[in-house]
Design an enzyme around this catalytic site. Structure first.
Site: not given
Ligand code: B4P
Length: 190
Positions: A14, A89, A128, A134, A146
Site C-alpha cells: 500500500k 480498516r 523490511r 519497526r 496482523r
C-alpha cells in the site's frame, strides 16, 4: 475530486504504491500507520496509546483513528483528492469516512485492493524489519497476528464497497512497476 482507498493486508504494498498514485494524480496521502507513528515519535498521549496496540499487531481503537482522520480532512480542504492508505480498516471506520465525505459531496471513487499470498507478506515484512526498526515487522508471530486481524476485521470491507461498484481487485505479486501500471490504468478509468 478523486478519493481512493488503497487496501490490502500488511505488506501488500500500500505505502509503496501510494507514491506512484500521488505522482500520477496529484493526490494528498493519508496513511493512518504513518500518522500514528509520527504521533508516538512526538510522544503525544494519542501516540503512546496507539503504540501499545501497534506493537502487538492489534488495531488501534476506531474512535482514535477516526478522530485523527477527521481533523486531517478538515485541515486539507483545497485538494484534488486523497489516497487513504491503511484506512478504513473496519466497517465502522468506512461508515465514519463516508459520513464526512458525504457532508462535502466528495465520495470514495474506488477501492483498490492488492492481493498477495500470505508467505510473500511475511517475507516482505521480515525483510523490511531488518532495516526499518519497526518492532511490528521484526517478529513473525506479530506479523501473523496482523494478518489474522486483517482477515477477521478488515477483509469484510470488500463486501462494503462491492455492492457500490467501487471494489477493484489487483494481483499484488510481481514487480512494483507492473503493479503500479495496473493501478494507474484502473484509476484513469474512474
Ligand atoms: P501500516 O503502517 O498501515 O502498516 P501495514 O499494513 O503493515 O502496511 P504498509 O503500508 O506499511 O506496508 P506495505 O504494504 O506498503 O499499519 C501499522 C499498524 O498501525 C497496524 O498494524 C495498526 O496497529 C495501526 N493502524 C494503522 N491504520 C489503522 C487503522 N485504520 N485502524 C486501526 N489501526 C491502524 O509494504 C510492505 C513492504 O513490502 C515494503 O517494505 C515494500 O518495500 C515491500 N513491497 C511492496 N511491494 C512489493 C512488491 N511488489 N514486491 C516485493 N516487495 C514489495
Amino acid at each position: 475530486m478523486l478519493n481512493l482507498v488503497l487496501f490490502g493486508p500488511p505488506g501488500a504494498g500500500k505505502g509503496t504504491q501510494a507514491e506512484f498514485l500521488i505522482k500520477s494524480f496529484g493526490l494528498d496521502h493519508l496513511s493512518t500507520g504513518d500518522l500514528l507513528r509520527s504521533e508516538f515519535a512526538a510522544g503525544t498521549k494519542l501516540g503512546l496509546e496507539a503504540k501499545s496496540y501497534m506493537e502487538k499487531g492489534e488495531l488501534v481503537p476506531d474512535e482514535v483513528v477516526i478522530g485523527m482522520i477527521k481533523s486531517k480532512l478538515e485541515s486539507n480542504k483545497d485538494t484534488k483528492g486523497f489516497i487513504f492508505d491503511g484506512f478504513p480498516r473496519t466497517v465502522d471506520q468506512a461508515k465514519a469516512l463516508d459520513e464526512v465525505l458525504n457532508e462535502n459531496a466528495t465520495p470514495i471513487s474506488g477501492m483498490l485492493s492488492l492481493e498477495v499470498d500470505k508467505q510473500e507478506l511475511i517475507n516482505r515484512l521480515l525483510s523490511r524489519g531488518k532495516v526499518s526498526g519497526r518492532a511490528d515487522d521484526q517478529d513473525q508471530s506479530i506479523i501473523e497476528n496482523r494478518i489474522n486481524v486483517y482477515n477477521e476485521k478488515t477483509l469484510p470491507l470488500i463486501e462494503y464497497y462491492k455492492p457500490q461498484g467501487k471494489h477493484f481487485g489487483i494481483n499484488g505479486m510481481g514487480s512494483i512497476e507492473d503493479i503500479a501500471g495496473k493501478l494507474i490504468g484502473i484509476v484513469e478509468k474512474l
